[in-house]
Design a protein around this motif. Structure first.
Motif, PDB file in Angstrom:
ATOM      1  N   LYS A  26     -80.473   0.724   7.397  1.00 47.53           N
ATOM      2  CA  LYS A  26     -80.886  -0.675   7.281  1.00 47.53           C
ATOM      3  C   LYS A  26     -79.738  -1.635   7.576  1.00 47.53           C
ATOM      4  CE  LYS A  26     -84.546   0.160   4.010  1.00 47.53           C
ATOM      5  NZ  LYS A  26     -85.087  -0.119   2.683  1.00 47.53           N
ATOM      6  N   HIS A  27     -78.526  -1.242   7.236  1.00 41.05           N
ATOM      7  CA  HIS A  27     -77.360  -2.085   7.457  1.00 41.05           C
ATOM      8  C   HIS A  27     -76.561  -1.553   8.638  1.00 41.05           C
ATOM      9  CE1 HIS A  27     -77.746  -4.371   3.737  1.00 41.05           C
ATOM     10  NE2 HIS A  27     -78.063  -3.229   3.153  1.00 41.05           N
ATOM     11  N   LEU A  28     -76.047  -2.461   9.426  1.00 42.51           N
ATOM     12  CA  LEU A  28     -75.218  -2.063  10.567  1.00 42.51           C
ATOM     13  C   LEU A  28     -73.890  -1.487  10.104  1.00 42.51           C
ATOM     14  CD1 LEU A  28     -74.925  -1.999  13.645  1.00 42.51           C
ATOM     15  CD2 LEU A  28     -73.944  -4.273  13.510  1.00 42.51           C
ATOM     16  N   LEU A  29     -73.322  -2.026   9.027  1.00 39.14           N
ATOM     17  CA  LEU A  29     -72.041  -1.531   8.536  1.00 39.14           C
ATOM     18  C   LEU A  29     -72.154  -0.091   8.043  1.00 39.14           C
ATOM     19  CD1 LEU A  29     -69.110  -2.234   7.989  1.00 39.14           C
ATOM     20  CD2 LEU A  29     -69.791  -3.042   5.750  1.00 39.14           C
ATOM     21  N   SER A  30     -73.240   0.265   7.377  1.00 41.85           N
ATOM     22  CA  SER A  30     -73.424   1.650   6.919  1.00 41.85           C
ATOM     23  C   SER A  30     -73.532   2.609   8.083  1.00 41.85           C
ATOM     24  CB  SER A  30     -74.670   1.821   6.084  1.00 41.85           C
ATOM     25  OG  SER A  30     -74.952   0.756   5.318  1.00 41.85           O
ATOM     26  N   THR A  31     -74.252   2.195   9.124  1.00 37.71           N
ATOM     27  CA  THR A  31     -74.387   3.081  10.285  1.00 37.71           C
ATOM     28  C   THR A  31     -73.059   3.239  11.006  1.00 37.71           C
ATOM     29  OG1 THR A  31     -75.127   1.241  11.662  1.00 37.71           O
ATOM     30  CG2 THR A  31     -76.815   2.568  10.610  1.00 37.71           C
ATOM     31  N   LEU A  32     -72.280   2.158  11.088  1.00 41.33           N
ATOM     32  CA  LEU A  32     -70.973   2.269  11.739  1.00 41.33           C
ATOM     33  C   LEU A  32     -70.026   3.158  10.948  1.00 41.33           C
ATOM     34  CD1 LEU A  32     -70.374  -1.390  12.955  1.00 41.33           C
ATOM     35  CD2 LEU A  32     -70.932   0.606  14.338  1.00 41.33           C
ATOM     36  N   LEU A  33     -70.062   3.055   9.630  1.00 41.46           N
ATOM     37  CA  LEU A  33     -69.204   3.916   8.804  1.00 41.46           C
ATOM     38  C   LEU A  33     -69.602   5.382   8.916  1.00 41.46           C
ATOM     39  CD1 LEU A  33     -68.689   1.801   5.597  1.00 41.46           C
ATOM     40  CD2 LEU A  33     -66.967   2.507   7.241  1.00 41.46           C
ATOM     41  N   GLU A  70     -64.493   2.833  20.457  1.00 40.08           N
ATOM     42  CA  GLU A  70     -65.873   2.810  19.962  1.00 40.08           C
ATOM     43  C   GLU A  70     -65.960   2.070  18.640  1.00 40.08           C
ATOM     44  OE1 GLU A  70     -68.687   4.678  17.101  1.00 40.08           O
ATOM     45  OE2 GLU A  70     -66.685   5.489  17.382  1.00 40.08           O
ATOM     46  N   GLY A  71     -64.990   2.259  17.767  1.00 37.31           N
ATOM     47  CA  GLY A  71     -64.976   1.555  16.491  1.00 37.31           C
ATOM     48  C   GLY A  71     -64.783   0.060  16.653  1.00 37.31           C
ATOM     49  N   VAL A  72     -63.907  -0.332  17.560  1.00 33.94           N
ATOM     50  CA  VAL A  72     -63.671  -1.757  17.814  1.00 33.94           C
ATOM     51  C   VAL A  72     -64.906  -2.409  18.411  1.00 33.94           C
ATOM     52  CG1 VAL A  72     -62.339  -3.348  19.243  1.00 33.94           C
ATOM     53  CG2 VAL A  72     -61.187  -1.542  17.988  1.00 33.94           C
ATOM     54  N   LEU A  73     -65.581  -1.719  19.303  1.00 31.62           N
ATOM     55  CA  LEU A  73     -66.809  -2.251  19.883  1.00 31.62           C
ATOM     56  C   LEU A  73     -67.888  -2.428  18.813  1.00 31.62           C
ATOM     57  CD1 LEU A  73     -68.305  -3.026  22.496  1.00 31.62           C
ATOM     58  CD2 LEU A  73     -69.019  -0.656  22.641  1.00 31.62           C
ATOM     59  N   GLY A  74     -68.020  -1.470  17.907  1.00 36.26           N
ATOM     60  CA  GLY A  74     -68.990  -1.589  16.829  1.00 36.26           C
ATOM     61  C   GLY A  74     -68.666  -2.735  15.889  1.00 36.26           C
ATOM     62  N   LEU A  75     -67.378  -2.921  15.571  1.00 39.31           N
ATOM     63  CA  LEU A  75     -67.002  -4.033  14.704  1.00 39.31           C
ATOM     64  C   LEU A  75     -67.217  -5.377  15.375  1.00 39.31           C
ATOM     65  CD1 LEU A  75     -63.796  -2.749  12.915  1.00 39.31           C
ATOM     66  CD2 LEU A  75     -66.037  -3.170  11.946  1.00 39.31           C
ATOM     67  N   SER A  76     -66.991  -5.453  16.674  1.00 37.66           N
ATOM     68  CA  SER A  76     -67.239  -6.720  17.370  1.00 37.66           C
ATOM     69  C   SER A  76     -68.729  -7.049  17.394  1.00 37.66           C
ATOM     70  CB  SER A  76     -66.673  -6.677  18.782  1.00 37.66           C
ATOM     71  OG  SER A  76     -67.369  -5.733  19.566  1.00 37.66           O
ATOM     72  N   ILE A  77     -69.572  -6.038  17.553  1.00 42.97           N
ATOM     73  CA  ILE A  77     -71.020  -6.269  17.481  1.00 42.97           C
ATOM     74  C   ILE A  77     -71.409  -6.702  16.076  1.00 42.97           C
ATOM     75  CG2 ILE A  77     -73.255  -5.102  17.574  1.00 42.97           C
ATOM     76  CD1 ILE A  77     -72.133  -3.457  19.884  1.00 42.97           C
ATOM     77  N   LEU A  78     -70.801  -6.097  15.057  1.00 45.71           N
ATOM     78  CA  LEU A  78     -71.075  -6.475  13.673  1.00 45.71           C
ATOM     79  C   LEU A  78     -70.674  -7.923  13.408  1.00 45.71           C
ATOM     80  CD1 LEU A  78     -71.846  -5.536  10.731  1.00 45.71           C
ATOM     81  CD2 LEU A  78     -69.414  -5.071  10.459  1.00 45.71           C
ATOM     82  N   VAL A  79     -69.506  -8.331  13.877  1.00 45.88           N
ATOM     83  CA  VAL A  79     -69.037  -9.699  13.654  1.00 45.88           C
ATOM     84  C   VAL A  79     -69.930 -10.697  14.377  1.00 45.88           C
ATOM     85  CG1 VAL A  79     -67.142 -11.294  14.176  1.00 45.88           C
ATOM     86  CG2 VAL A  79     -66.664  -9.093  13.133  1.00 45.88           C
ATOM     87  N   SER A  80     -70.310 -10.398  15.609  1.00 46.95           N
ATOM     88  CA  SER A  80     -71.178 -11.330  16.338  1.00 46.95           C
ATOM     89  C   SER A  80     -72.563 -11.404  15.705  1.00 46.95           C
ATOM     90  CB  SER A  80     -71.282 -10.927  17.805  1.00 46.95           C
ATOM     91  OG  SER A  80     -72.003  -9.730  17.946  1.00 46.95           O
ATOM     92  N   MET A  81     -73.053 -10.303  15.173  1.00 43.66           N
ATOM     93  CA  MET A  81     -74.355 -10.317  14.510  1.00 43.66           C
ATOM     94  C   MET A  81     -74.303 -11.115  13.219  1.00 43.66           C
ATOM     95  SD  MET A  81     -76.662  -7.065  13.571  1.00 43.66           S
ATOM     96  CE  MET A  81     -78.185  -7.206  12.686  1.00 43.66           C
ATOM     97  N   ILE A  82     -73.225 -10.997  12.461  1.00 41.73           N
ATOM     98  CA  ILE A  82     -73.094 -11.765  11.225  1.00 41.73           C
ATOM     99  C   ILE A  82     -72.926 -13.251  11.534  1.00 41.73           C
ATOM    100  CG2 ILE A  82     -71.556 -12.167   9.261  1.00 41.73           C
ATOM    101  CD1 ILE A  82     -71.241  -9.180   9.035  1.00 41.73           C
ATOM    102  N   ARG A  83     -72.222 -13.584  12.606  1.00 41.08           N
ATOM    103  CA  ARG A  83     -72.066 -14.996  12.969  1.00 41.08           C
ATOM    104  C   ARG A  83     -73.375 -15.624  13.415  1.00 41.08           C
ATOM    105  NH1 ARG A  83     -66.392 -15.575  16.267  1.00 41.08           N
ATOM    106  NH2 ARG A  83     -65.044 -15.266  14.457  1.00 41.08           N
ATOM    107  N   THR A  84     -74.189 -14.888  14.129  1.00 38.11           N
ATOM    108  CA  THR A  84     -75.423 -15.477  14.644  1.00 38.11           C
ATOM    109  C   THR A  84     -76.572 -15.404  13.648  1.00 38.11           C
ATOM    110  OG1 THR A  84     -76.022 -13.396  15.724  1.00 38.11           O
ATOM    111  CG2 THR A  84     -74.849 -15.025  17.052  1.00 38.11           C
ATOM    112  N   HIS A  85     -76.674 -14.337  12.873  1.00 38.27           N
ATOM    113  CA  HIS A  85     -77.829 -14.137  11.990  1.00 38.27           C
ATOM    114  C   HIS A  85     -77.505 -14.256  10.507  1.00 38.27           C
ATOM    115  CE1 HIS A  85     -80.358 -13.026  15.347  1.00 38.27           C
ATOM    116  NE2 HIS A  85     -79.391 -12.215  15.759  1.00 38.27           N
ATOM    117  N   GLY A  86     -76.245 -14.213  10.123  1.00 42.09           N
ATOM    118  CA  GLY A  86     -75.870 -14.397   8.731  1.00 42.09           C
ATOM    119  C   GLY A  86     -75.785 -13.142   7.901  1.00 42.09           C
TER     120      GLY A  86
END
Length: 98
Positions: A26-33, A70-86
């Motif tokens: 359900k969470h992007l951070l859990s899947t990335l971890l 791969e980790g940096v790309l996932g974190l950048s997607i996470l940051v952009s998703m949090i900035r746009t969707h909260g």
């Protein structure tokens, strides 16, 4: 004998990472971890195989470089998703709203 115990440990790490990836999606951070945990177990297995066959460790360095990218790309997607969707819920992410 010691090598087989470590390989068994790598398999347990790999399948537990896949289990967490499937259950906590359900969470992007859990899947990335969980994906980083899977990559860590694969690196450990690769390292054991290279030690077992007396090969050089250059390929493990290349593997680490790609896993960091791969980790940096996932974190950048996470940051952009949090900035746009909260938040990092996948349910709040709608492709049509972009």
């Amino acid at each position: 004998m010691f090598m087989y115990i470590n390989m068994y440990l790598c398999n347990i790490m790999f399948f537990s990472g896949i289990l967490v990836y499937v259950m906590k999606r359900k969470h992007l951070l859990s899947t990335l971890l969980s994906l980083e945990f899977i990559v860590l177990s694969l690196f450990f297995l690769l390292f054991l195989m290279l030690i077992n066959y007396n090969y050089e460790f250059y390929f493990s360095m290349i593997f680490l470089v790609f896993s960091v990218c791969e980790g940096v790309l996932g974190l950048s997607i996470l940051v952009s998703m949090i900035r746009t969707h909260g938040n990092d819920y996948f349910k709040s992410f709608n492709i049509l709203s972009c």
